[in-house]
Design a protein around this motif. Structure first.
Motif, mmCIF file in Angstrom:
data_model
loop_
_atom_site.group_PDB
_atom_site.id
_atom_site.type_symbol
_atom_site.label_atom_id
_atom_site.label_comp_id
_atom_site.label_asym_id
_atom_site.label_seq_id
_atom_site.Cartn_x
_atom_site.Cartn_y
_atom_site.Cartn_z
ATOM 1 N N MET A 220 0.849 -1.185 0.000
ATOM 2 C CA MET A 220 0.000 0.000 0.000
ATOM 3 C C MET A 220 0.888 1.239 0.000
ATOM 4 S SD MET A 220 -3.005 -1.397 0.108
ATOM 5 C CE MET A 220 -4.266 -0.326 0.734
ATOM 6 N N ARG A 221 0.415 2.291 -0.587
ATOM 7 C CA ARG A 221 1.144 3.559 -0.643
ATOM 8 C C ARG A 221 0.246 4.671 -0.096
ATOM 9 N NH1 ARG A 221 5.853 1.583 -1.453
ATOM 10 N NH2 ARG A 221 6.286 0.702 -3.461
ATOM 11 N N ALA A 222 0.853 5.783 0.249
ATOM 12 C CA ALA A 222 0.149 6.990 0.701
ATOM 13 C C ALA A 222 -0.787 6.703 1.875
ATOM 14 C CB ALA A 222 -0.610 7.631 -0.454
ATOM 15 N N GLY A 223 -0.290 5.935 2.845
ATOM 16 C CA GLY A 223 -1.091 5.647 4.032
ATOM 17 C C GLY A 223 -2.326 4.828 3.754
ATOM 18 N N GLY A 224 -2.290 4.044 2.700
ATOM 19 C CA GLY A 224 -3.426 3.200 2.353
ATOM 20 C C GLY A 224 -4.336 3.790 1.302
ATOM 21 N N LEU A 225 -4.150 5.048 0.991
ATOM 22 C CA LEU A 225 -5.037 5.699 0.024
ATOM 23 C C LEU A 225 -4.710 5.328 -1.420
ATOM 24 C CD1 LEU A 225 -5.344 9.203 1.681
ATOM 25 C CD2 LEU A 225 -6.851 7.222 1.907
ATOM 26 N N LEU A 226 -3.555 4.714 -1.634
ATOM 27 C CA LEU A 226 -3.162 4.254 -2.959
ATOM 28 C C LEU A 226 -2.919 2.742 -2.872
ATOM 29 C CD1 LEU A 226 -2.538 5.132 -5.836
ATOM 30 C CD2 LEU A 226 -0.198 5.567 -5.118
ATOM 31 N N PRO A 227 -3.954 1.932 -3.113
ATOM 32 C CA PRO A 227 -3.856 0.480 -2.928
ATOM 33 C C PRO A 227 -3.179 -0.235 -4.094
ATOM 34 C CG PRO A 227 -6.086 1.065 -3.554
ATOM 35 C CD PRO A 227 -5.308 2.355 -3.441
ATOM 36 N N THR A 228 -1.890 -0.021 -4.262
ATOM 37 C CA THR A 228 -1.159 -0.616 -5.376
ATOM 38 C C THR A 228 -1.097 -2.141 -5.284
ATOM 39 O OG1 THR A 228 0.923 -0.315 -4.189
ATOM 40 C CG2 THR A 228 0.275 1.420 -5.724
ATOM 41 N N GLY B 44 -18.324 -3.389 6.516
ATOM 42 C CA GLY B 44 -17.951 -1.983 6.572
ATOM 43 C C GLY B 44 -17.130 -1.542 5.377
ATOM 44 N N LEU B 45 -16.900 -2.445 4.436
ATOM 45 C CA LEU B 45 -16.105 -2.107 3.252
ATOM 46 C C LEU B 45 -16.768 -1.003 2.429
ATOM 47 C CD1 LEU B 45 -13.681 -2.681 1.413
ATOM 48 C CD2 LEU B 45 -15.038 -4.460 0.319
ATOM 49 N N ILE B 46 -18.072 -1.056 2.306
ATOM 50 C CA ILE B 46 -18.796 -0.050 1.510
ATOM 51 C C ILE B 46 -18.967 1.255 2.292
ATOM 52 C CG2 ILE B 46 -20.970 0.449 0.299
ATOM 53 C CD1 ILE B 46 -19.258 -1.772 -0.993
ATOM 54 N N THR B 47 -19.273 1.158 3.588
ATOM 55 C CA THR B 47 -19.555 2.366 4.368
ATOM 56 C C THR B 47 -18.301 3.048 4.905
ATOM 57 O OG1 THR B 47 -19.923 0.977 6.319
ATOM 58 C CG2 THR B 47 -21.872 1.627 5.041
ATOM 59 N N HIS B 48 -17.201 2.309 5.076
ATOM 60 C CA HIS B 48 -15.958 2.877 5.613
ATOM 61 C C HIS B 48 -14.738 2.397 4.813
ATOM 62 C CE1 HIS B 48 -18.275 4.241 9.032
ATOM 63 N NE2 HIS B 48 -18.722 3.009 9.204
ATOM 64 N N PRO B 49 -14.712 2.646 3.501
ATOM 65 C CA PRO B 49 -13.610 2.114 2.679
ATOM 66 C C PRO B 49 -12.240 2.675 3.042
ATOM 67 C CG PRO B 49 -14.910 3.675 1.427
ATOM 68 C CD PRO B 49 -15.641 3.448 2.716
ATOM 69 N N ILE B 50 -12.157 3.933 3.449
ATOM 70 C CA ILE B 50 -10.863 4.535 3.806
ATOM 71 C C ILE B 50 -10.299 3.851 5.054
ATOM 72 C CG2 ILE B 50 -9.678 6.662 4.468
ATOM 73 C CD1 ILE B 50 -10.639 6.599 1.540
ATOM 74 N N THR B 51 -11.160 3.554 6.009
ATOM 75 C CA THR B 51 -10.717 2.855 7.217
ATOM 76 C C THR B 51 -10.179 1.476 6.865
ATOM 77 O OG1 THR B 51 -12.354 4.050 8.537
ATOM 78 C CG2 THR B 51 -11.457 2.042 9.493
ATOM 79 N N VAL B 52 -10.843 0.779 5.950
ATOM 80 C CA VAL B 52 -10.386 -0.545 5.524
ATOM 81 C C VAL B 52 -9.026 -0.440 4.840
ATOM 82 C CG1 VAL B 52 -10.870 -2.499 3.997
ATOM 83 C CG2 VAL B 52 -12.723 -1.487 5.332
ATOM 84 N N LEU B 53 -8.858 0.526 3.954
ATOM 85 C CA LEU B 53 -7.586 0.695 3.253
ATOM 86 C C LEU B 53 -6.456 1.057 4.216
ATOM 87 C CD1 LEU B 53 -8.761 2.557 0.019
ATOM 88 C CD2 LEU B 53 -7.967 0.189 0.210
ATOM 89 N N ARG B 54 -6.755 1.897 5.195
ATOM 90 C CA ARG B 54 -5.736 2.252 6.181
ATOM 91 C C ARG B 54 -5.360 1.047 7.037
ATOM 92 N NH1 ARG B 54 -8.146 8.207 7.507
ATOM 93 N NH2 ARG B 54 -6.969 9.271 5.872
#
Length: 126
Positions: A77-85, A108-118
């Motif tokens: 992951m890059r950029a703190g999870g915001l770039l899911p390479t 919670g993937l749909i309602t909180h996607p940023i939290t999941v990526l982080r």
């Protein structure tokens, strides 16, 4: 396993503490095969792990086969999870397939996607 992985990642990648501080919601992880679960609460510079599911976490990750959480930790992951390479790799495609097959359930993937990526960014060993 979750606690030691997070501790190791915070020691090896100190910049991830900033990512952890941005997660205001509790996250639960459950492995169905071993029947273990934990809830993770992130603070400004620490993570608190609680045994079992505590309260009502915004994101719950359930590993139904016992090896999917390990696969998630291999994603880059890059950029703190915001770039899911990591999802553009063979390993990432297998994680997406596991989600579609319900081998890895991410409530919670749909309602909180940023939290999941982080979360994935914090768990990633890459």
């Amino acid at each position: 396993m979750t606690g030691s992985l997070l501790q190791e990642n915070f020691e090896n990648f100190p910049e991830r503490r900033k990512t952890a501080a941005k997660i205001a919601r509790p996250i639960a992880l459950r492995e169905s095969s071993s029947r273990t679960a934990c809830t993770v609460l992130f603070g400004s510079d620490k993570a608190l792990l609680l045994n079992d599911i505590a309260g009502q976490p915004s994101v719950t990750v359930i590993d139904t086969t016992g090896d999917q959480l390990l696969a998630v930790s291999q994603l880059r992951m890059r950029a703190g999870g915001l770039l899911p390479t990591g999802f553009c790799t063979k390993q990432g495609v297998s994680v997406i397939r596991a989600i579609l097959r319900k081998e890895l359930i991410v409530k919670g993937l749909i309602t909180h996607p940023i939290t999941v990526l982080r979360l994935i960014a914090l768990m990633s060993v890459g």
